[in-house]
Design a protein around this motif. Structure first.
Motif, short mmCIF file in Angstrom:
data_model
loop_
_atom_site.label_atom_id
_atom_site.label_comp_id
_atom_site.label_asym_id
_atom_site.label_seq_id
_atom_site.Cartn_x
_atom_site.Cartn_y
_atom_site.Cartn_z
N TYR A 1 39.47 -36.31 -32.07
CA TYR A 1 38.13 -35.96 -32.53
C TYR A 1 37.64 -34.66 -31.88
CZ TYR A 1 37.77 -40.77 -34.23
OH TYR A 1 37.98 -41.96 -34.89
N TYR A 2 37.15 -33.75 -32.71
CA TYR A 2 36.46 -32.58 -32.19
C TYR A 2 35.22 -33.03 -31.41
CZ TYR A 2 38.87 -29.14 -35.22
OH TYR A 2 39.79 -28.32 -35.84
N ILE A 3 34.80 -32.16 -30.49
CA ILE A 3 33.54 -32.35 -29.78
C ILE A 3 32.62 -31.17 -30.14
CG2 ILE A 3 32.37 -32.31 -27.55
CD1 ILE A 3 33.62 -34.98 -28.02
N HIS A 4 31.41 -31.51 -30.58
CA HIS A 4 30.38 -30.50 -30.84
C HIS A 4 29.46 -30.39 -29.63
CE1 HIS A 4 31.22 -30.23 -35.15
NE2 HIS A 4 31.26 -31.55 -35.20
N TRP A 5 28.88 -29.21 -29.48
CA TRP A 5 27.81 -29.01 -28.49
C TRP A 5 26.56 -28.57 -29.23
CZ3 TRP A 5 27.98 -30.26 -23.35
CH2 TRP A 5 29.24 -30.59 -22.84
N VAL A 6 25.46 -29.28 -28.96
CA VAL A 6 24.18 -29.06 -29.63
C VAL A 6 23.12 -28.97 -28.55
CG1 VAL A 6 22.48 -30.06 -31.22
CG2 VAL A 6 24.93 -30.34 -31.68
N ARG A 7 22.17 -28.05 -28.70
CA ARG A 7 21.12 -27.98 -27.69
C ARG A 7 19.75 -28.15 -28.31
NH1 ARG A 7 20.61 -21.71 -25.47
NH2 ARG A 7 19.53 -20.85 -27.30
N GLN A 8 18.79 -28.49 -27.45
CA GLN A 8 17.42 -28.74 -27.89
C GLN A 8 16.46 -28.21 -26.83
OE1 GLN A 8 16.35 -32.94 -28.44
NE2 GLN A 8 15.16 -32.35 -30.24
N THR B 1 16.81 -22.49 -21.49
CA THR B 1 16.30 -23.75 -20.97
C THR B 1 16.26 -24.77 -22.09
OG1 THR B 1 15.01 -22.73 -19.20
CG2 THR B 1 14.31 -24.91 -19.97
N ALA B 2 17.00 -25.85 -21.92
CA ALA B 2 17.15 -26.82 -23.00
C ALA B 2 17.93 -28.03 -22.49
CB ALA B 2 17.91 -26.21 -24.17
N VAL B 3 17.92 -29.08 -23.31
CA VAL B 3 18.84 -30.20 -23.10
C VAL B 3 20.07 -29.91 -23.95
CG1 VAL B 3 19.23 -32.67 -23.42
CG2 VAL B 3 16.98 -31.84 -22.67
N TYR B 4 21.23 -30.00 -23.31
CA TYR B 4 22.49 -29.74 -23.98
C TYR B 4 23.21 -31.07 -24.20
CZ TYR B 4 21.71 -24.83 -23.12
OH TYR B 4 21.17 -23.57 -23.14
N TYR B 5 23.61 -31.29 -25.46
CA TYR B 5 24.30 -32.52 -25.82
C TYR B 5 25.73 -32.22 -26.26
CZ TYR B 5 19.66 -34.75 -26.38
OH TYR B 5 18.40 -35.27 -26.18
N CYS B 6 26.66 -33.08 -25.84
CA CYS B 6 27.96 -33.11 -26.50
C CYS B 6 27.91 -34.26 -27.50
CB CYS B 6 29.10 -33.27 -25.52
SG CYS B 6 29.10 -34.82 -24.57
N ALA B 7 28.68 -34.14 -28.56
CA ALA B 7 28.66 -35.17 -29.61
C ALA B 7 30.03 -35.20 -30.29
CB ALA B 7 27.56 -34.87 -30.63
N TYR C 1 28.65 -40.14 -32.33
CA TYR C 1 28.33 -40.55 -30.96
C TYR C 1 27.92 -39.33 -30.16
CZ TYR C 1 30.36 -45.09 -31.97
OH TYR C 1 30.62 -46.33 -32.52
N TRP C 2 26.90 -39.52 -29.33
CA TRP C 2 26.34 -38.43 -28.55
C TRP C 2 26.33 -38.78 -27.07
CZ3 TRP C 2 23.28 -34.19 -30.84
CH2 TRP C 2 23.35 -34.16 -32.24
N GLY C 3 26.45 -37.74 -26.25
CA GLY C 3 26.23 -37.92 -24.83
C GLY C 3 24.74 -38.08 -24.54
N GLN C 4 24.42 -38.35 -23.30
CA GLN C 4 23.03 -38.62 -22.92
C GLN C 4 22.21 -37.34 -22.77
OE1 GLN C 4 25.45 -38.40 -20.73
NE2 GLN C 4 24.67 -38.02 -18.64
N GLY C 5 22.87 -36.20 -22.77
CA GLY C 5 22.17 -34.93 -22.63
C GLY C 5 22.15 -34.45 -21.19
#
Lengths: 106, 120
Positions: B32-39, B91-97, B109-113
């Motif tokens: 599975y690929y892992i994505h990185w998403v930020r907020q 400055t952000a919360v960074y998630y792996c998913a 599925y996502w990490g906790q950030g």
């Protein structure tokens, strides 16, 4: 990049209400549309993928519809745990892009 | 069960770099690929890129090209996101998913950030 526009940006509703959230894509994305729920301080949770397929474990009161550029997420009977922010996302082309979110409040 | 566990919060000065880790368990890491998403605070979700843990191949959003790298270590089922030349806008919360269906551009599925704060 494909722009995703959600409406409304926020709404107030009561437990038991039927709630509908709209999402529009700036170009056709077929059915490559996904919906996530996010609660404060938590990671997004996948609710629906491919426009209308319910992710495993998600209650059946959630449903999705639409194709090409117009999509909707419907919650048939709002429950207390459904108060959250909802995001749509297109996965038709890279980069995948998200709508601005719809906050569902009491 | 599938879990993604991320490293802890970071505080960095402008111009510095940050490296966030994401340890996977409960599934075949290389499938599975892992994505990185930020907020950013109070904002929406922004896709940064993805990494194929099996091949090491990556795809990045244009905005982050040249400033981000994503790597994987299959021996410990962990992926890393490295962001350089930080500014206050980072400055952000960074998630792996985890990419659904292996390589899809959406995540099941996502990490906790991980909160990254950039401040002088």
């Amino acid at each position: 990049d494909i722009q995703m526009t959600q409406s409304p940006s926020s709404l107030s509703a009561s437990v038991g209400d039927r709630v509908t959230i709209a999402c529009r894509a700036s170009q056709t994305i077929s059915s490559y549309l996904n919906w996530y729920q996010q609660k404060p301080g938590k990671a997004p949770k996948l609710l629906i993928y491919a426009a209308s397929t319910l992710q495993s474990g998600v209650p059946s009161r959630f449903s999705g519809s639409g194709s090409r550029t117009e999509f909707t997420l419907t919650i048939s009977s709002l429950q207390p745990e459904d108060f959250a922010t909802y995001f749509c996302q297109q996965s038709y082309s890279s980069p995948p892009t998200f709508g601005g979110g719809t906050k569902v409040e009491i | 069960q599938v879990q993604l566990v991320q490293s802890g919060a970071e505080v960095k000065k402008p111009g510095a770099s940050v490296k966030v880790s994401c340890r996977a368990s409960g599934y075949m890491f290389t499938d599975y690929y892992i994505h990185w998403v930020r907020q950013a605070p109070g904002q929406g979700l922004e896709w940064m890129g993805r990494v194929n843990p099996n091949s090491g191949g990556t795809n990045f959003a244009q905005k982050f090209q040249g400033r981000v790298s994503m790597t994987g270590d299959t021996s410990i089922s962990t992926t890393y996101m490295d962001l350089r030349r930080l500014t206050s806008d980072d400055t952000a919360v960074y998630y792996c998913a985890r990419a659904a269906s292996g390589s899809a551009y959406y995540s099941d599925y996502w990490g906790q950030g991980t909160l990254v704060t950039v401040s002088s």
